[in-house]
Scaffold this motif. Sequence first.
Motif, PDB file in Angstrom:
ATOM      1  N   ALA B  86      25.392  66.529  83.699  1.00 17.71           N
ATOM      2  CA  ALA B  86      26.623  65.820  83.342  1.00 17.71           C
ATOM      3  C   ALA B  86      27.292  65.147  84.546  1.00 17.71           C
ATOM      4  N   SER B  88      27.640  62.466  87.763  1.00 15.28           N
ATOM      5  CA  SER B  88      27.354  61.029  87.865  1.00 15.28           C
ATOM      6  C   SER B  88      25.938  60.822  88.400  1.00 15.28           C
ATOM      7  N   LYS B 112      25.045  70.551  77.752  1.00 13.64           N
ATOM      8  CA  LYS B 112      26.101  69.654  77.299  1.00 13.64           C
ATOM      9  C   LYS B 112      25.886  68.202  77.722  1.00 13.64           C
ATOM     10  N   LYS B 117      22.962  60.409  77.976  1.00 18.86           N
ATOM     11  CA  LYS B 117      23.020  60.894  79.361  1.00 18.86           C
ATOM     12  C   LYS B 117      21.639  61.378  79.809  1.00 18.86           C
TER      13      LYS B 117
END
Lengths: 207, 207
Positions: B86, B88, B112, B117
């Motif tokens: 999660a 960057s 998550k 992503k």
Amino acid sequence: MKLQVAIDRVPLAYAVEMAQKLDPLVDIIEFGTSIPKDYGLLGIKESGLKLQHAQLLVDLKTIDEGVYEFEKGFEAGADILTVMGASSLDTLTKVAQVTADAGRDMLIDLMKTTPEKKAEIAGFDQAIYGIHHAKDIEGDFDAVETTAQFHQQFPNVKRIAVAGGINLDTAERLAKQGIAESVIVGSGIMKAADPIAAAKQFVEVIK
Amino acid sequence: MKLQVAIDRVPLAYAVEMAQKLDPLVDIIEFGTSIPKDYGLLGIKESGLKLQHAQLLVDLKTIDEGVYEFEKGFEAGADILTVMGASSLDTLTKVAQVTADAGRDMLIDLMKTTPEKKAEIAGFDQAIYGIHHAKDIEGDFDAVETTAQFHQQFPNVKRIAVAGGINLDTAERLAKQGIAESVIVGSGIMKAADPIAAAKQFVEVIK
């Protein structure tokens, strides 16, 4: 508006020394993530830190195992702990309960959360929501504009903190804007030639 | 398939004692997030831990300030460090460079992360991708099925580790499936009456 000073990536003894000196001047003293990760919550607990005026925020960046981490964090003396907005709603709900039981505060770090995720997690009435520009991301960040946008999208969120390369000018504009409850300043104070004098300057422009 | 044993939420001295005992038996010994957060990376560095056979993974869960955290983590003796998927892309790129420079390994924790992503971050050739069911989330997790789906969606990802309530049966099925490079077992070993005997059982079913 409150002033939060972030102390990060320094030896624990120096962090404690600076925290004691900043204690009478600022509202919240943050021990950045490097302090618990380098020295541990036990290191902080046993550091001898004793604040008279300011609150202590430990930037734990919890993302799972919320109950364990928050219980340990409050035991270590934190008044405010941080949890990632990118966590599951289960984690956020659990740490909100631990925080309420302890009568303390939590800050939800919105770094790298999508608009959908923000909407999903915006309902924690008592929480502080941290608008946070990641240190690792290059590029500009307009703190005042981002705060205005967040407030427009989530008018029910009452407590907002703003972090990310905040200088005197930005801090003053955030104070005048009147949305954020607190502004978080790291290198703007801690990397100044005289951090105490710099903290005083920030206090002047935001009060 | 490799066996990774996760030691978590215990006193550091006990973690070190168990790590030394498990060292000849297992491939990777994980110090779960509670160990660095409670005792710090300095605590681990100074703990006297010396592994002869197994690699040490420290579950740092880095999400920002990647270079600082990974440099400190490798200095503390870790062979493998974890970073949140999660984070960057900037954080992931930076820690991948630190990891390559150190000649060590990184595990990207997919907990998550959205499908978008995952697609964004799936290109780190050398990284281990950790399929991870958060401890805080209630409900079932089919590790074998989730691994098959991930492999189908991201056939170019070569290194996969799987964690989340793994028991002997699941471990055996993951080994037969032949996709995952390693399986991560926590309470299935560490909360057994005899953790060493339990570790031997896991080794038997996955080799």
